[in-house]
Design a protein around this motif. Structure first.
Motif, PDB file in Angstrom:
ATOM      1  N   LYS A  25       0.827  -1.201   0.000  1.00  0.00           N
ATOM      2  CA  LYS A  25       0.000   0.000   0.000  1.00  0.00           C
ATOM      3  C   LYS A  25       0.868   1.261   0.000  1.00  0.00           C
ATOM      4  N   ILE A  26       1.929   1.245   0.805  1.00  0.00           N
ATOM      5  CA  ILE A  26       2.833   2.414   0.875  1.00  0.00           C
ATOM      6  C   ILE A  26       3.493   2.644  -0.493  1.00  0.00           C
ATOM      7  N   LEU A  27       3.996   1.569  -1.080  1.00  0.00           N
ATOM      8  CA  LEU A  27       4.695   1.713  -2.365  1.00  0.00           C
ATOM      9  C   LEU A  27       3.738   2.141  -3.469  1.00  0.00           C
ATOM     10  N   ILE A  28       2.537   1.583  -3.473  1.00  0.00           N
ATOM     11  CA  ILE A  28       1.565   1.949  -4.510  1.00  0.00           C
ATOM     12  C   ILE A  28       1.220   3.428  -4.399  1.00  0.00           C
ATOM     13  N   GLY A  29       1.004   3.898  -3.182  1.00  0.00           N
ATOM     14  CA  GLY A  29       0.664   5.305  -2.997  1.00  0.00           C
ATOM     15  C   GLY A  29       1.762   6.238  -3.466  1.00  0.00           C
ATOM     16  N   ALA A  30       3.014   5.802  -3.353  1.00  0.00           N
ATOM     17  CA  ALA A  30       4.142   6.655  -3.727  1.00  0.00           C
ATOM     18  C   ALA A  30       4.442   6.616  -5.217  1.00  0.00           C
ATOM     19  N   LEU A  31       4.059   5.546  -5.905  1.00  0.00           N
ATOM     20  CA  LEU A  31       4.533   5.338  -7.277  1.00  0.00           C
ATOM     21  C   LEU A  31       3.435   5.326  -8.332  1.00  0.00           C
ATOM     22  N   GLU A  32       2.169   5.212  -7.952  1.00  0.00           N
ATOM     23  CA  GLU A  32       1.131   4.972  -8.960  1.00  0.00           C
ATOM     24  C   GLU A  32       0.900   6.167  -9.882  1.00  0.00           C
ATOM     25  N   ASP A  33       1.286   7.383  -9.473  1.00  0.00           N
ATOM     26  CA  ASP A  33       1.101   8.531 -10.359  1.00  0.00           C
ATOM     27  C   ASP A  33       2.106   8.522 -11.512  1.00  0.00           C
ATOM     28  N   GLU A  34       3.264   7.896 -11.303  1.00  0.00           N
ATOM     29  CA  GLU A  34       4.321   7.919 -12.318  1.00  0.00           C
ATOM     30  C   GLU A  34       4.395   6.624 -13.114  1.00  0.00           C
ATOM     31  N   TYR A  35       3.939   5.530 -12.545  1.00  0.00           N
ATOM     32  CA  TYR A  35       4.148   4.229 -13.191  1.00  0.00           C
ATOM     33  C   TYR A  35       2.856   3.412 -13.177  1.00  0.00           C
ATOM     34  N   GLU A  36       2.788   2.456 -14.094  1.00  0.00           N
ATOM     35  CA  GLU A  36       1.727   1.454 -14.072  1.00  0.00           C
ATOM     36  C   GLU A  36       2.149   0.380 -13.063  1.00  0.00           C
ATOM     37  N   ILE A  37       1.302   0.059 -12.113  1.00  0.00           N
ATOM     38  CA  ILE A  37       1.666  -0.827 -11.010  1.00  0.00           C
ATOM     39  C   ILE A  37       0.941  -2.163 -11.139  1.00  0.00           C
ATOM     40  N   ILE A  38       1.701  -3.255 -10.983  1.00  0.00           N
ATOM     41  CA  ILE A  38       1.114  -4.584 -10.789  1.00  0.00           C
ATOM     42  C   ILE A  38       1.732  -5.161  -9.524  1.00  0.00           C
ATOM     43  N   ILE A  39       0.993  -6.005  -8.791  1.00  0.00           N
ATOM     44  CA  ILE A  39       1.474  -6.488  -7.501  1.00  0.00           C
ATOM     45  C   ILE A  39       1.402  -8.005  -7.454  1.00  0.00           C
ATOM     46  N   ALA A  40       2.270  -8.551  -6.598  1.00  0.00           N
ATOM     47  CA  ALA A  40       2.249  -9.990  -6.317  1.00  0.00           C
ATOM     48  C   ALA A  40       2.583 -10.169  -4.836  1.00  0.00           C
ATOM     49  N   THR A  41       1.849 -11.056  -4.163  1.00  0.00           N
ATOM     50  CA  THR A  41       2.054 -11.253  -2.726  1.00  0.00           C
ATOM     51  C   THR A  41       2.914 -12.474  -2.416  1.00  0.00           C
ATOM     52  N   ASN A  42       3.372 -13.180  -3.452  1.00  0.00           N
ATOM     53  CA  ASN A  42       4.296 -14.289  -3.226  1.00  0.00           C
ATOM     54  C   ASN A  42       5.144 -14.509  -4.475  1.00  0.00           C
ATOM     55  N   GLY A  43       6.182 -15.342  -4.340  1.00  0.00           N
ATOM     56  CA  GLY A  43       7.129 -15.550  -5.426  1.00  0.00           C
ATOM     57  C   GLY A  43       6.517 -16.197  -6.652  1.00  0.00           C
ATOM     58  N   GLU A  44       5.620 -17.136  -6.478  1.00  0.00           N
ATOM     59  CA  GLU A  44       5.023 -17.837  -7.619  1.00  0.00           C
ATOM     60  C   GLU A  44       4.229 -16.870  -8.494  1.00  0.00           C
ATOM     61  N   ARG A  45       3.447 -15.998  -7.865  1.00  0.00           N
ATOM     62  CA  ARG A  45       2.681 -15.025  -8.650  1.00  0.00           C
ATOM     63  C   ARG A  45       3.622 -14.022  -9.332  1.00  0.00           C
ATOM     64  N   ALA A  46       4.699 -13.671  -8.660  1.00  0.00           N
ATOM     65  CA  ALA A  46       5.665 -12.736  -9.261  1.00  0.00           C
ATOM     66  C   ALA A  46       6.246 -13.307 -10.549  1.00  0.00           C
ATOM     67  N   LEU A  47       6.590 -14.599 -10.549  1.00  0.00           N
ATOM     68  CA  LEU A  47       7.155 -15.223 -11.756  1.00  0.00           C
ATOM     69  C   LEU A  47       6.124 -15.280 -12.873  1.00  0.00           C
ATOM     70  N   ARG A  48       4.849 -15.500 -12.512  1.00  0.00           N
ATOM     71  CA  ARG A  48       3.817 -15.527 -13.550  1.00  0.00           C
ATOM     72  C   ARG A  48       3.667 -14.149 -14.200  1.00  0.00           C
ATOM     73  N   TRP A  49       3.681 -13.085 -13.389  1.00  0.00           N
ATOM     74  CA  TRP A  49       3.600 -11.735 -13.943  1.00  0.00           C
ATOM     75  C   TRP A  49       4.799 -11.426 -14.827  1.00  0.00           C
ATOM     76  N   ALA A  50       5.986 -11.870 -14.409  1.00  0.00           N
ATOM     77  CA  ALA A  50       7.218 -11.547 -15.139  1.00  0.00           C
ATOM     78  C   ALA A  50       7.240 -12.146 -16.533  1.00  0.00           C
TER      79      ALA A  50
END
Length: 585
Positions: A25-50
């Protein structure tokens, strides 16, 4: 949202990986105005997004996560060719030096401790994305060069085949002298048209290649003076080194094409023969010292004279030979010598020798080393790079000068390259007009004193990247700069007054730099005064400089431009007007 749509909006995509929602939540609030944000709450989901269609441009990765920690995620990313180039920044509460070293060793570009500063997060993300963009642009420029060279070769082969067909048809079919003369006349016209078309193609390729290289080199230079980590500075240096090598290759290919198409002419200038030897030795001294070699420059007493010839092309020939000698020598001494071989009426023949203690050249390969795109070692395991054009260009230039070039070499005993050229003697009172330092990079901060009022500079440039680059570097030096997008706007801005100097591109829409300069000079005839106009252009073919001077420009700089040379040139022209000779901050 599709990746192409995101890029069209000018936004980069960030993947935030953390198992704690509060951190996300902290990171999204700081970065969402400049970048398109996608999130993952664990390593497996992160690899799928990548590996998905919405592949991120940069990943912020936590380490301590259940099931698969950040180290394992990073290892998987770097092991996959599809995701290997995505920059990874660890953002973690583990504040241990050995853990940070472990993360960087696995391929991460940065390591940030929690609790973190949002301003530092933003700055480091921006730096890494800027470096990624530079790498992408460099790769694109290299692809462009390869494609341009392939297209050039195809056109030359096709045109050669056409000319062979025409010649065969003339021999077989033309029966009387009149028809033969008419057909040959047509062939000459076609050859002239082909030569003009090739010249136009080379001009365009020079512009299209040098323009992005200028942007890459300029912004890499600006990054180099920013506050960077050691690794980031290393990346910038690698970008600069790679771009320098690319520029050398581009210049060699364009030189080779100009010579082959007979679009290169030799100049005749008075210069000191001994000065030439000294300057060439100075050119390579830094590389000699860097390799731990020694350099010996030997001059016969008879070479301390003034002669008439093309000093810049002679310098190019000797530089090519000396650079090869340094490249292929691992120890010992490199020698450049010059002596008078013979004399004739109003002239003499000079014999240059370049000797190295390298690996030598096998007898069977010595006859081919002057052929285009040929190297003594063509294996995949060769130690030395290069396009294989340096010796070819040297041989062609020597041939244009009516001289000779050859090599004496034995494997394991080094090589000695010989060049002999005939040069006319200059009159006894002949002055030397060669400015050996005209193309060298000079130190900042030089120049005379002038007015303390910062000068105003007008930048006429249609390329957005190069326009922004010039505004940034001029602003960094304390000059007031304003940009316009074409020659017509430059004339209008000049008419409004208030400028002390104009940096003028040549190839622009609506009105070219040549046309704009002519229009400004015409206005000055009515109003009086003279503003300095400096061409800053990717048109770097033979004759382009003189064409700029002929239409009324005061000076000429070819892209890519080294910023110190740009600053020195600006200072010199401002000093002539009594303006600021050096910028005041």
């Amino acid at each position: 949202m599709a990746r192409e749509q995101i890029k069209a909006m000018g936004k980069y995509t960030l993947l935030l990986v953390d198992d704690l929602p509060i951190n996300l939540k902290i990171l999204i609030g700081a970065l969402e105005d400049e970048y398109e944000i996608i999130i993952a709450t664990n390593g497996e989901r992160a690899l799928r997004w990548a590996t998905s269609e919405t592949r991120p441009d940069l990943i912020l990765l936590d380490i301590m996560m259940p099931e698969m920690d950040g180290y394992e995620v990073c290892r998987c990313l770097k092991a996959d060719a599809a995701t290997r180039e995505i920059p990874v920044i660890f953002v973690t509460g583990i504040n241990a030096e050995e853990e940070e070293a472990k993360g960087l060793a696995m391929g991460a570009v940065d390591y940030i401790h929690k609790p973190f500063s949002l301003s530092i997060i933003r700055a480091r993300i921006a730096t890494q994305l800027a470096l990624k963009g530079q790498r992408d642009e460099l790769a694109q420029a290299q692809k462009l060069l390869q494609g341009a060279n392939a297209r050039l070769e195809e056109r030359v082969v096709a045109r050669t085949a056409d000319l062979i067909t025409i010649n065969s048809r003339l021999v077989d079919e033309v029966c009387d002298h009149k028809k033969t003369a008419e057909a040959l006349g047509q062939a000459r016209i076609a050859a002239a048209q082909a030569s003009r078309a090739k010249r136009a193609f080379l001009d365009n390729m020079s512009h299209e290649i040098r323009t992005p290289i200028n942007g890459i080199m300029g912004f890499a230079s600006l990054l180099g003076v920013a506050e960077l980590t050691g690794q980031q500075r290393s990346y910038v240096e690698m970008i600069t080194t790679s771009t320098d090598r690319l520029l050398v290759t581009v210049n060699k290919i364009l030189d080779f094409a100009r010579i082959e198409s007979e679009n290169l002419e030799l100049s005749e200038q008075v210069f000191g023969l001994a000065d030439l030897v000294d300057v060439v030795c100075e050119d390579v001294m830094e590389r000699v010292l860097k390799k731990g070699l020694s350099l010996c420059c030997q001059k016969d007493e008879g070479v301390s004279i003034n002669v008439i010839g093309d000093p810049y092309r002679l310098r190019q020939i000797l530089n090519n030979l000396l650079e090869n000698a340094v490249k292929f020598s691992q120890q010992g001494e490199v020698v450049l010598s010059a002596e008078i071989d013979s004399r004739f009426d109003n002239g003499l023949v000079v014999h240059f020798k370049v000797q190295d203690q390298g690996q030598g050249i096998a007898q069977g390969k010595q006859g081919h080393i002057f052929d285009a795109f040929t190297q003594a070692d063509t294996s995949n395991t060769r130690r030395y790079g290069g396009a294989g054009l340096g010796l070819t260009i040297s041989a062609l230039l020597v041939q244009m000068m009516g001289g000779e070039i050859w090599v004496d070499s034995e494997p394991g005993a080094g090589s000695t390259f010989h060049v002999t050229v005939g040069l006319d003697l200059a009159p006894d009172n002949g002055e030397r007009f060669v400015d050996w330092d005209a193309s060298e990079v000079v130190a900042l901060g030089q120049g005379g004193q002038g007015s303390q009022i910062p000068a105003r500079i007008l930048v006429a440039e249609d390329e957005e990247v190069n326009q922004q680059l010039l505004l940034d570097v001029l602003g960094e030096q304390g000059w007031q700069a304003q940009a316009v997008n074409n020659g017509k706007e430059a004339v209008e801005a000049f008419g409004q007054g208030g400028y002390d100097l104009i940096l003028m591109d040549i190839q622009m829409p609506e009105m070219t730099g040549h046309q704009a300069t002519a229009a400004i000079r015409s206005l000055e005839k009515k109003t009086g005064g003279h503003i300095s106009i400096i061409a800053v252009t990717a048109h770097a073919m033979e004759g382009d400089r003189q064409q700029c001077l002929d239409v009324g420009m005061d000076d000429y700089l070819a892209k890519p431009v080294r910023t110190p040379l740009l600053f020195q040139t600006i200072r010199e022209h401002l000093a002539k007007q009594g303006k600021v000779a050096r910028p005041f901050r």
